[in-house]
Design a protein around this motif. Structure first.
Motif, PDB file in Angstrom:
ATOM      1  N   PRO A 256       0.807  -1.225   0.000  1.00  0.00           N
ATOM      2  CA  PRO A 256       0.000   0.000   0.000  1.00  0.00           C
ATOM      3  C   PRO A 256       0.839   1.274   0.000  1.00  0.00           C
ATOM      4  O   PRO A 256       0.463   2.269  -0.632  1.00  0.00           O
ATOM      5  N   LEU A 257       1.986   1.259   0.692  1.00  0.00           N
ATOM      6  CA  LEU A 257       2.850   2.431   0.705  1.00  0.00           C
ATOM      7  C   LEU A 257       3.411   2.694  -0.687  1.00  0.00           C
ATOM      8  O   LEU A 257       3.428   3.842  -1.162  1.00  0.00           O
ATOM      9  N   VAL A 258       3.850   1.646  -1.362  1.00  0.00           N
ATOM     10  CA  VAL A 258       4.347   1.798  -2.735  1.00  0.00           C
ATOM     11  C   VAL A 258       3.249   2.368  -3.637  1.00  0.00           C
ATOM     12  O   VAL A 258       3.483   3.296  -4.425  1.00  0.00           O
ATOM     13  N   LEU A 259       2.036   1.844  -3.513  1.00  0.00           N
ATOM     14  CA  LEU A 259       0.926   2.290  -4.366  1.00  0.00           C
ATOM     15  C   LEU A 259       0.587   3.752  -4.116  1.00  0.00           C
ATOM     16  O   LEU A 259       0.317   4.506  -5.063  1.00  0.00           O
ATOM     17  N   LEU A 260       0.587   4.176  -2.858  1.00  0.00           N
ATOM     18  CA  LEU A 260       0.320   5.576  -2.547  1.00  0.00           C
ATOM     19  C   LEU A 260       1.361   6.494  -3.172  1.00  0.00           C
ATOM     20  O   LEU A 260       1.023   7.521  -3.788  1.00  0.00           O
ATOM     21  N   LEU A 261       2.625   6.135  -3.017  1.00  0.00           N
ATOM     22  CA  LEU A 261       3.691   6.982  -3.536  1.00  0.00           C
ATOM     23  C   LEU A 261       3.677   7.026  -5.054  1.00  0.00           C
ATOM     24  O   LEU A 261       4.030   8.039  -5.662  1.00  0.00           O
ATOM     25  N   ARG A 262       3.253   5.943  -5.670  1.00  0.00           N
ATOM     26  CA  ARG A 262       3.234   5.875  -7.128  1.00  0.00           C
ATOM     27  C   ARG A 262       2.047   6.593  -7.736  1.00  0.00           C
ATOM     28  O   ARG A 262       2.076   6.963  -8.913  1.00  0.00           O
ATOM     29  N   SER A 263       1.003   6.834  -6.944  1.00  0.00           N
ATOM     30  CA  SER A 263      -0.239   7.283  -7.580  1.00  0.00           C
ATOM     31  C   SER A 263      -0.790   8.617  -7.093  1.00  0.00           C
ATOM     32  O   SER A 263      -1.325   9.383  -7.893  1.00  0.00           O
ATOM     33  N   VAL A 264      -0.702   8.926  -5.804  1.00  0.00           N
ATOM     34  CA  VAL A 264      -1.447  10.103  -5.324  1.00  0.00           C
ATOM     35  C   VAL A 264      -0.657  11.085  -4.474  1.00  0.00           C
ATOM     36  O   VAL A 264      -1.024  12.267  -4.392  1.00  0.00           O
ATOM     37  N   VAL A 265       0.394  10.671  -3.808  1.00  0.00           N
ATOM     38  CA  VAL A 265       1.082  11.566  -2.876  1.00  0.00           C
ATOM     39  C   VAL A 265       1.889  12.617  -3.636  1.00  0.00           C
ATOM     40  O   VAL A 265       2.674  12.278  -4.537  1.00  0.00           O
ATOM     41  N   PHE A 266       1.694  13.902  -3.263  1.00  0.00           N
ATOM     42  CA  PHE A 266       2.415  15.012  -3.874  1.00  0.00           C
ATOM     43  C   PHE A 266       3.150  15.798  -2.797  1.00  0.00           C
ATOM     44  O   PHE A 266       2.941  15.592  -1.598  1.00  0.00           O
ATOM     45  N   TYR A 267       3.997  16.728  -3.261  1.00  0.00           N
ATOM     46  CA  TYR A 267       4.674  17.625  -2.336  1.00  0.00           C
ATOM     47  C   TYR A 267       3.628  18.357  -1.487  1.00  0.00           C
ATOM     48  O   TYR A 267       2.618  18.821  -1.997  1.00  0.00           O
ATOM     49  N   GLY A 268       3.879  18.471  -0.206  1.00  0.00           N
ATOM     50  CA  GLY A 268       2.970  19.199   0.674  1.00  0.00           C
ATOM     51  C   GLY A 268       1.889  18.348   1.304  1.00  0.00           C
ATOM     52  O   GLY A 268       1.211  18.793   2.224  1.00  0.00           O
ATOM     53  N   ASP A 269       1.696  17.124   0.818  1.00  0.00           N
ATOM     54  CA  ASP A 269       0.687  16.232   1.398  1.00  0.00           C
ATOM     55  C   ASP A 269       1.198  15.655   2.720  1.00  0.00           C
ATOM     56  O   ASP A 269       2.384  15.706   3.038  1.00  0.00           O
ATOM     57  N   THR A 270       0.254  15.097   3.485  1.00  0.00           N
ATOM     58  CA  THR A 270       0.591  14.439   4.752  1.00  0.00           C
ATOM     59  C   THR A 270       0.328  12.944   4.624  1.00  0.00           C
ATOM     60  O   THR A 270      -0.732  12.530   4.155  1.00  0.00           O
ATOM     61  N   LEU A 271       1.296  12.152   5.037  1.00  0.00           N
ATOM     62  CA  LEU A 271       1.176  10.691   4.997  1.00  0.00           C
ATOM     63  C   LEU A 271       1.256  10.172   6.428  1.00  0.00           C
ATOM     64  O   LEU A 271       2.264  10.345   7.106  1.00  0.00           O
ATOM     65  N   ILE A 272       0.171   9.550   6.905  1.00  0.00           N
ATOM     66  CA  ILE A 272       0.102   9.008   8.258  1.00  0.00           C
ATOM     67  C   ILE A 272       0.194   7.488   8.165  1.00  0.00           C
ATOM     68  O   ILE A 272      -0.604   6.850   7.463  1.00  0.00           O
ATOM     69  N   ILE A 273       1.164   6.911   8.862  1.00  0.00           N
ATOM     70  CA  ILE A 273       1.387   5.463   8.792  1.00  0.00           C
ATOM     71  C   ILE A 273       1.395   4.880  10.200  1.00  0.00           C
ATOM     72  O   ILE A 273       2.217   5.266  11.032  1.00  0.00           O
ATOM     73  N   GLU A 274       0.497   3.952  10.450  1.00  0.00           N
ATOM     74  CA  GLU A 274       0.531   3.224  11.717  1.00  0.00           C
ATOM     75  C   GLU A 274       1.543   2.093  11.617  1.00  0.00           C
ATOM     76  O   GLU A 274       1.476   1.264  10.704  1.00  0.00           O
ATOM     77  N   GLU A 275       2.473   2.083  12.543  1.00  0.00           N
ATOM     78  CA  GLU A 275       3.451   1.003  12.694  1.00  0.00           C
ATOM     79  C   GLU A 275       4.073   0.580  11.350  1.00  0.00           C
ATOM     80  O   GLU A 275       3.852  -0.535  10.874  1.00  0.00           O
ATOM     81  N   PRO A 276       4.856   1.452  10.734  1.00  0.00           N
ATOM     82  CA  PRO A 276       5.474   1.106   9.444  1.00  0.00           C
ATOM     83  C   PRO A 276       6.424  -0.081   9.546  1.00  0.00           C
ATOM     84  O   PRO A 276       6.793  -0.665   8.534  1.00  0.00           O
ATOM     85  N   GLU A 277       6.821  -0.446  10.772  1.00  0.00           N
ATOM     86  CA  GLU A 277       7.760  -1.558  10.954  1.00  0.00           C
ATOM     87  C   GLU A 277       7.087  -2.923  11.018  1.00  0.00           C
ATOM     88  O   GLU A 277       7.771  -3.955  11.100  1.00  0.00           O
ATOM     89  N   SER A 278       5.753  -2.966  10.976  1.00  0.00           N
ATOM     90  CA  SER A 278       5.030  -4.236  11.169  1.00  0.00           C
ATOM     91  C   SER A 278       5.490  -5.301  10.180  1.00  0.00           C
ATOM     92  O   SER A 278       5.603  -5.053   8.976  1.00  0.00           O
ATOM     93  N   HIS A 279       5.753  -6.502  10.692  1.00  0.00           N
ATOM     94  CA  HIS A 279       6.131  -7.685   9.895  1.00  0.00           C
ATOM     95  C   HIS A 279       7.477  -7.542   9.201  1.00  0.00           C
ATOM     96  O   HIS A 279       7.760  -8.290   8.259  1.00  0.00           O
ATOM     97  N   LEU A 280       8.295  -6.576   9.618  1.00  0.00           N
ATOM     98  CA  LEU A 280       9.572  -6.370   8.939  1.00  0.00           C
ATOM     99  C   LEU A 280      10.742  -6.841   9.793  1.00  0.00           C
ATOM    100  O   LEU A 280      10.764  -6.644  11.006  1.00  0.00           O
ATOM    101  N   HIS A 281      11.722  -7.431   9.145  1.00  0.00           N
ATOM    102  CA  HIS A 281      12.988  -7.791   9.772  1.00  0.00           C
ATOM    103  C   HIS A 281      13.677  -6.497  10.235  1.00  0.00           C
ATOM    104  O   HIS A 281      13.485  -5.427   9.633  1.00  0.00           O
ATOM    105  N   PRO A 282      14.480  -6.543  11.315  1.00  0.00           N
ATOM    106  CA  PRO A 282      15.151  -5.320  11.784  1.00  0.00           C
ATOM    107  C   PRO A 282      15.894  -4.559  10.691  1.00  0.00           C
ATOM    108  O   PRO A 282      15.867  -3.321  10.669  1.00  0.00           O
ATOM    109  N   ARG A 283      16.546  -5.264   9.749  1.00  0.00           N
ATOM    110  CA  ARG A 283      17.259  -4.569   8.680  1.00  0.00           C
ATOM    111  C   ARG A 283      16.279  -3.788   7.802  1.00  0.00           C
ATOM    112  O   ARG A 283      16.549  -2.653   7.412  1.00  0.00           O
TER     113      ARG A 283
END
Length: 484
Positions: free
Chosen positions: A342-369
């Motif tokens: 979903p983050l990739v899709l947002l950045l590819r399609s709708v997010v522009f300069y000046g917009d606000t992006l709110i993400i709950e727990e962006p680290e979910s299901h991710l390896h520490p690296r």
């Protein structure tokens, strides 16, 4: 040193009291705003409130009237007192037009006709917009249900925000709910100065014909807010089932199984609408699109593909690993893929300069690296002019953000560091610590400690003390065995 794009130079302060689980919080939105703390302490509540405010007030702009469109602005004329003639309105409007046309002189809010000022100061419409957004996002029948539900005593809920520029409050709004009535206070600085674009907007808005009725009120493109809920991974995998169920509910007789307990929050509903209506953008903000490509290549190690088969009529998302000719359904991939798609899709399609992006727990299901790579992604979005707000429990994420701030502080002194655009300045980052039955506290950046909530250190100490205790018991047991 290159700075982040100055798309939102004004400062936004937000304060709440007795709001859901939150006793008190006072924060200011920065290019990167971080909420940390224990679960059920209000992080998501405050993030959702910010989303509701930005939707209700079109991104909380520098000037408080840009969200008035034609249908809201024309009633200004019709709502005049009975003793105010059309001729007076017309004369005031024409005099204002002359002032607006004189670009050599500053034009202030107080230079607007009084009938325009009075309409723009009206608070009832703002109360209704905010109340509607809060109900939609939190799923309550009444706003009063949100008054500090973690305490038994009667309290007043307060939500307020102010827009500042160079330490001067440009406008503010305060919303009170005592459980019996809702009150709203609004303030506009009378000497707020219009910029060139603002003057142009009002010149067109106050364009009149022989009857003195404003023709239209042109709006600038307002900043948009996007919300990625914590449930995004599961929603991506079950989206087709959810869509089919909603269609069944929309058919005759299907709604008999529908209850208010089965409704979506506003954030999840908006997320599903975005996914179901996804389409590639025609205008590409290169820096933001580049962030999405880097995220795919370095973290996902593959590409997210979107297609809409004519025979199905429903957009399909697939993941193609690097150097592979075969793609997989998102449901066939790892949780990391479905989490970040979903983050990739947002950045590819709708997010522009000046917009606000709110993400709950962006680290979910991710390896520490991968968590550290996400921190770099957030920094690159800040450099590209996107305002980012996150909730997190990840110490890895916070440690990497600390390192990115250290890199930014070195750049201030022209110290040669990485040339990649993923550093942060100390003043660009605000971290707030949420904990039970206490006011929210800011976590100041420390050059040695970075951004470290105190309870993280307590957890580490407890784990270490347990380790020492177990090790001592092992040594005692070994000594007793040898003695025996």
């Amino acid at each position: 040193m290159s700075e982040s794009k100055d798309t939102q130079p004004h400062k936004i302060n937000i304060a709440v009291e007795n709001f859901g689980p939150i006793e008190k919080a006072e924060i200011d939105l920065r290019p990167l705003t971080i909420f940390v703390g224990e679960s059920n302490t209000g992080k998501t509540y405050l993030a959702a409130l910010i989303y509701a405010l930005q939707r209700a007030f079109e991104g909380i702009p520098r000037l408080p009237w840009l969200y008035y469109n034609t249908s809201q602005f024309n009633p200004i004329y019709h709502s005049q007192p009975a003793d105010l003639s059309n001729q007076i309105v017309l004369q005031e409007t024409q005099e204002t037009q002359k002032k607006l046309a004189d670009t050599g002189q500053p034009f202030k809010f107080s230079d607007l006709p009084k009938w325009v000022q009075d309409r723009l100061k009206c608070g009832s419409a703002h109360s209704e917009m905010l109340e509607s957004e809060l109900k939609r996002h939190f799923g309550y029948e009444s706003i009063s249900e949100m008054v500090r539900f973690t305490k038994d005593r009667d309290e007043v809920m307060k939500i307020s925000f102010e827009v500042q520029e160079e330490n001067q409050t440009l406008w503010s709004l305060c919303f009170y709910d005592s459980g019996t009535e809702i009150n709203i206070d609004k303030y506009i600085y009378k000497d707020i100065v219009f910029g060139t674009e603002d003057r142009d907007i009002f010149q067109r808005a106050l364009n009149v014909k022989d009857k003195g009725i404003p023709l239209r009120f042109l709006m600038q493109k307002s900043a948009t807010s996007y919300y990625l809920p914590a449930a995004r991974s599961g929603l991506m995998e079950t989206r087709g089932i959810i869509t089919s169920s909603l269609i069944d509910l929309a058919t005759h007789g299907g709604s008999e199984h529908f209850t208010k307990d089965s409704t979506f929050s506003g954030m999840i509903a908006d997320f599903l609408k975005f996914i179901n209506n996804y389409e590639e953008r025609e205008i590409y903000p290169s820096e933001i699109v580049e962030v999405s490509k880097t995220l795919e290549n370095k973290v996902l190690q593959g590409e997210i593909e979107a297609s809409q088969p004519a025979e199905v009529g429903d957009i399909q998302f697939r993941y193609r690993p690097l150097k592979s000719e075969k793609s997989l359904r998102i449901s066939q991939t790892s949780s990391m893929i479905s989490e970040l798609t979903p983050l990739v899709l947002l950045l590819r399609s709708v997010v522009f300069y000046g917009d606000t992006l709110i993400i709950e727990e962006p680290e979910s299901h991710l390896h520490p690296r991968a968590q550290t790579q996400i921190a770099i992604t957030l920094a690159r979005l800040v450099r590209a002019g996107v305002r980012v707000i996150i909730t997190t429990h990840s110490d890895w994420l916070l440690q990497q953000i600390g390192n990115l701030i250290r890199e930014g502080e070195l750049k201030k002194h022209d110290t040669e560091t990485s040339e990649l655009p993923h550093w942060l300045l100390k003043e660009e980052v605000g971290a707030w610590w949420f904990h039970t039955d206490k006011p929210v506290e800011e976590i100041p950046f420390d050059r040695i400690e970075g951004i470290e909530p105190r309870d993280y250190e307590d957890v580490a100490d407890n784990l270490y003390n347990s380790f020492v205790d177990f090790e001592r018991q092992f040594l005692n047991e070994k000594a007793e065995s040898e003695d025996g």
